[in-house]
Design a protein around this motif. Structure first.
Motif, PDB file in Angstrom:
ATOM      1  N   LEU A  57       0.006   8.173   5.362  1.00  0.00           N
ATOM      2  CA  LEU A  57      -0.736   8.551   6.694  1.00  0.00           C
ATOM      3  C   LEU A  57      -1.259  10.007   6.272  1.00  0.00           C
ATOM      4  N   SER A  58      -0.424  10.688   5.773  1.00  0.00           N
ATOM      5  CA  SER A  58      -0.749  11.982   5.472  1.00  0.00           C
ATOM      6  C   SER A  58      -2.043  12.066   4.490  1.00  0.00           C
ATOM      7  N   ARG A  59      -1.942  11.362   3.541  1.00  0.00           N
ATOM      8  CA  ARG A  59      -2.677  11.275   2.345  1.00  0.00           C
ATOM      9  C   ARG A  59      -4.227  10.572   3.030  1.00  0.00           C
ATOM     10  N   ASP A  93       9.530   7.723   5.606  1.00  0.00           N
ATOM     11  CA  ASP A  93       8.928   8.855   5.118  1.00  0.00           C
ATOM     12  C   ASP A  93       7.746   8.252   4.144  1.00  0.00           C
ATOM     13  N   GLY A  94       7.922   7.211   3.748  1.00  0.00           N
ATOM     14  CA  GLY A  94       6.743   6.587   2.787  1.00  0.00           C
ATOM     15  C   GLY A  94       5.385   6.410   3.730  1.00  0.00           C
ATOM     16  N   ASN A  95       5.703   5.978   5.015  1.00  0.00           N
ATOM     17  CA  ASN A  95       4.570   5.788   5.881  1.00  0.00           C
ATOM     18  C   ASN A  95       4.108   6.953   6.386  1.00  0.00           C
ATOM     19  N   THR A 104       0.714  -1.229   0.050  1.00  0.00           N
ATOM     20  CA  THR A 104      -0.178   0.016  -0.018  1.00  0.00           C
ATOM     21  C   THR A 104       0.949   1.158  -0.125  1.00  0.00           C
ATOM     22  N   LEU A 105       2.004   1.185   0.620  1.00  0.00           N
ATOM     23  CA  LEU A 105       2.945   2.410   0.713  1.00  0.00           C
ATOM     24  C   LEU A 105       3.169   2.717  -0.841  1.00  0.00           C
ATOM     25  N   SER A 106       3.294   1.940  -1.703  1.00  0.00           N
ATOM     26  CA  SER A 106       3.985   2.103  -3.214  1.00  0.00           C
ATOM     27  C   SER A 106       2.628   2.760  -3.757  1.00  0.00           C
ATOM     28  N   LEU A 144       4.871   5.154 -13.393  1.00  0.00           N
ATOM     29  CA  LEU A 144       5.879   6.006 -12.677  1.00  0.00           C
ATOM     30  C   LEU A 144       5.106   7.231 -11.887  1.00  0.00           C
ATOM     31  N   ARG A 145       4.024   7.493 -12.477  1.00  0.00           N
ATOM     32  CA  ARG A 145       3.058   8.495 -11.737  1.00  0.00           C
ATOM     33  C   ARG A 145       2.278   7.785 -10.797  1.00  0.00           C
ATOM     34  N   SER A 146       1.927   6.690 -10.884  1.00  0.00           N
ATOM     35  CA  SER A 146       1.197   6.110  -9.996  1.00  0.00           C
ATOM     36  C   SER A 146       1.777   5.125  -8.756  1.00  0.00           C
ATOM     37  N   THR A 147       3.195   5.070  -8.734  1.00  0.00           N
ATOM     38  CA  THR A 147       3.918   4.213  -8.201  1.00  0.00           C
ATOM     39  C   THR A 147       5.413   4.564  -7.597  1.00  0.00           C
ATOM     40  N   MET A 148       5.468   4.617  -6.290  1.00  0.00           N
ATOM     41  CA  MET A 148       6.739   4.725  -5.619  1.00  0.00           C
ATOM     42  C   MET A 148       7.621   3.607  -5.483  1.00  0.00           C
ATOM     43  N   ASP A 149       8.847   3.881  -4.994  1.00  0.00           N
ATOM     44  CA  ASP A 149       9.711   2.892  -4.660  1.00  0.00           C
ATOM     45  C   ASP A 149      10.050   3.161  -3.089  1.00  0.00           C
ATOM     46  N   ILE A 150      10.331   2.078  -2.562  1.00  0.00           N
ATOM     47  CA  ILE A 150      10.729   2.298  -1.067  1.00  0.00           C
ATOM     48  C   ILE A 150      12.286   1.995  -0.918  1.00  0.00           C
TER      49      ILE A 150
END
Length: 545
Positions: free
Chosen positions: A519-521, A513-515, A430-432, A452-458
């Motif tokens: 949580l901010s969203r 930071d990903g978490n 879910t973080l990604s 790349l617009r909808s996915t992040m790496d950790i």
């Protein structure tokens, strides 16, 4: 037009009007390179499910097809060729994505709630909405609308919350290349060069020794679980059981993407055995859901991996009556979701800790209802998976839990512990996506830009790769789904270089930071729900008085 697959007809040159006509008549027409494929027959036996194809109808899906299928499967698809088309092809919006999502009653209601929202947000300290209008049709200009937006020729009012959402979209879209044919063609061409480079460097080659280490690690964890269980250390035993499942999931994931042997039949057998016999989960359900997720990533109407009402919403689009094309039902923003969502940032980890139980239910529904293919190369998968379920619940449910633990309370402790320990895995996935963009920029956006617009790496140190399974590189994985998981870190360096060349942001967060971003969203969306509900209470009180 006849669809007999003779050699002569396969080479017929077809006009865009002919292809559009076939799509409008309901045929599953997909462009691959310069060939026109009619996939209606193949859909019924497609192991990834029919909807994975339906979301590509009317589009040049060459990049997506190459990303998900090996050369053997692509050769099979050529049998369904009915003609050729001159490139470049201008993508159509797939019919499955064209449902009208908002009723007129809801639109009328927004007129009433809008004034109340403006008062409430002012009381809560939000800035007042300026009065402007849309000046551009480009997706990046959507956020500049504050009172109206043009949609299919009709102007509809936007609430203050809608305005805030579109302003956020504006900021995000402004960082990405324009969605026009020329720009996106450059991105696709460079992406294909990158894929060739990955092959040339051997990054697509599977590291079988890594699986030997993983198998040893899983056997060790399972042994520790049995030893702890024998001594009555139920919590410790449950922890080892959860770690065992966590490590298994990674290998099952690879096999589900045909990323181990790259042979569909062998990888399918590996994936189903690990998932069902050892984990109690249906690989057929996972593949059907996961393939859709990879194609329409983070789109509220289409991606099942973000459709979690009434407990989670990562976009204000869920405040309306969204029709889920995956579940084929309207996802209502009910009184239950209105109650829960303002607190979603607070119970996020708790819900994910119980996520494995939901996966059981989805697996059983898939197998009992026979939602997978019943013909073609995967016809037997359902029955093999059912045998795996019977095997799992015999060794785990009966012998390990019921016979191995003498008390009901002890069984409950062991089951809850073992299942909740898998929570970091659910958090990682879910973080990604939860903090990333959820906007659909239209059919012209290229596959690599959308991923790349909808996915992040950790980000994490290499020595922690075993804990994350290498799948912390979700953006790289989404770009190249069949890339072996152990090679994702090596591929990420080349992907970052690719992003710099085509000027697409590469999102990478540390785990902490990903978490925070997720949580901010969740807190932001939850706050919007709270504002809307306060508005309704104010309106109800005013009406009563």
């Amino acid at each position: 037009m006849s669809f007999r697959n003779t050699r002569h007809e396969r080479r017929n040159s077809m006009s865009p009007e002919q292809i559009q006509g076939l799509v409008s008549q309901g045929y599953a027409i997909v462009i691959m390179e310069d060939t026109v494929l009619k996939l209606d027959t193949w859909m019924k036996s497609h192991p990834g499910g029919e909807k994975a194809i339906l979301h590509q109808v009317g589009k040049d899906a060459t990049v997506e097809i190459n990303a998900f299928h090996n050369p053997t499967t692509r050769a099979v698809m050529q049998r369904y060729q009915i003609g050729t088309v001159q490139l470049p092809w201008k993508n159509l919006t797939p019919p499955i994505q064209t449902m009208n999502l908002q009723s007129s009653d809801e639109a009328d209601q927004s007129l009433v709630v809008d004034d109340c929202e403006q008062r409430v947000v002012k009381d809560l300290g939000f800035p007042e909405r300026p009065e402007k209008r849309v000046e551009s049709d480009h997706p990046a200009s959507l956020g500049r609308s504050t009172t109206h937006v043009v949609d299919n020729g009709a102007r509809q009012p936007l609430s203050h919350i809608d305005v805030q959402t579109r302003e956020t979209i504006d900021l995000k879209c402004a960082h990405y290349p324009a969605v026009d044919a020329g720009t996106q063609k450059i991105i696709i061409d460079r992406y294909q060069v990158l894929e060739e480079e990955l092959h040339a460097r051997g990054i697509y080659d599977c590291n079988y020794s890594a699986y030997a280490f993983e198998a040893a690690r899983c056997a060790f964890l399972f042994g520790l679980m049995l030893v702890a269980l024998k001594h009555g250390w139920l919590v410790l035993s449950g922890i080892f059981m959860g770690f065992f499942w966590q490590q298994l999931v990674f290998a099952a994931h690879d096999a589900g993407h045909n990323g181990i042997t790259h042979d569909y039949r062998i990888d399918s057998l590996i994936a189903m055995t690990i998932a069902n016999h050892l984990g109690g989960l249906s690989m057929g359900w996972w593949k059907q859901s996961h393939n859709i997720h990879h194609i329409v990533t983070n789109e509220p109407e289409h991606d099942p991996d973000i459709q979690h009402l009434p407990f989670f919403a990562i976009s204000s689009e869920f405040f309306g009556s969204i029709y889920s094309t995956y579940y084929e039902r309207i996802m209502q923003h009910t009184n239950m979701s209105k109650y829960f969502l303002p607190y979603q940032a607070y119970y996020y980890y708790l819900i994910l800790a119980l996520g494995r139980f939901n996966l059981y239910a989805l697996s059983w529904e898939y197998l009992i209802r026979g939602q997978g293919p019943r013909q073609g190369p995967a016809w037997w998968h359902r029955w093999y998976e059912i045998s795996g379920q019977l095997f799992f619940w015999t060794w785990f449910g009966y012998y390990l839990v019921y016979k191995g633990i003498p008390t009901g309370s002890g069984r409950l402790v062991f089951v809850l512990t073992s299942h909740m320990v898998t929570m970091p895995l659910h958090v990682q996935f879910t973080l990604s996506h939860f903090a990333m963009d959820t906007k659909n920029l239209g059919p012209q956006e290229s596959f690599p830009q959308k991923m790349l617009r909808s996915t992040m790496d950790i980000d994490c140190p290499p020595w922690l790769d075993f804990f994350h399974g290498g799948l912390q590189f979700q953006a790289v994985h989404h770009l190249f789904p069949r890339l072996p998981r152990h090679n994702l870190r090596a591929a990420s360096k080349l992907v970052q270089q690719f992003c710099r060349e085509v000027e697409i942001p590469y999102a990478m967060y540390g785990f902490v930071d990903g978490n925070k971003a997720v949580l901010s969203r969740l807190d932001e969306i939850g706050g919007q729900v709270a504002i809307m509900e306060k508005c309704r209470r104010v309106l109800a009180e005013a009406h009563q008085s």
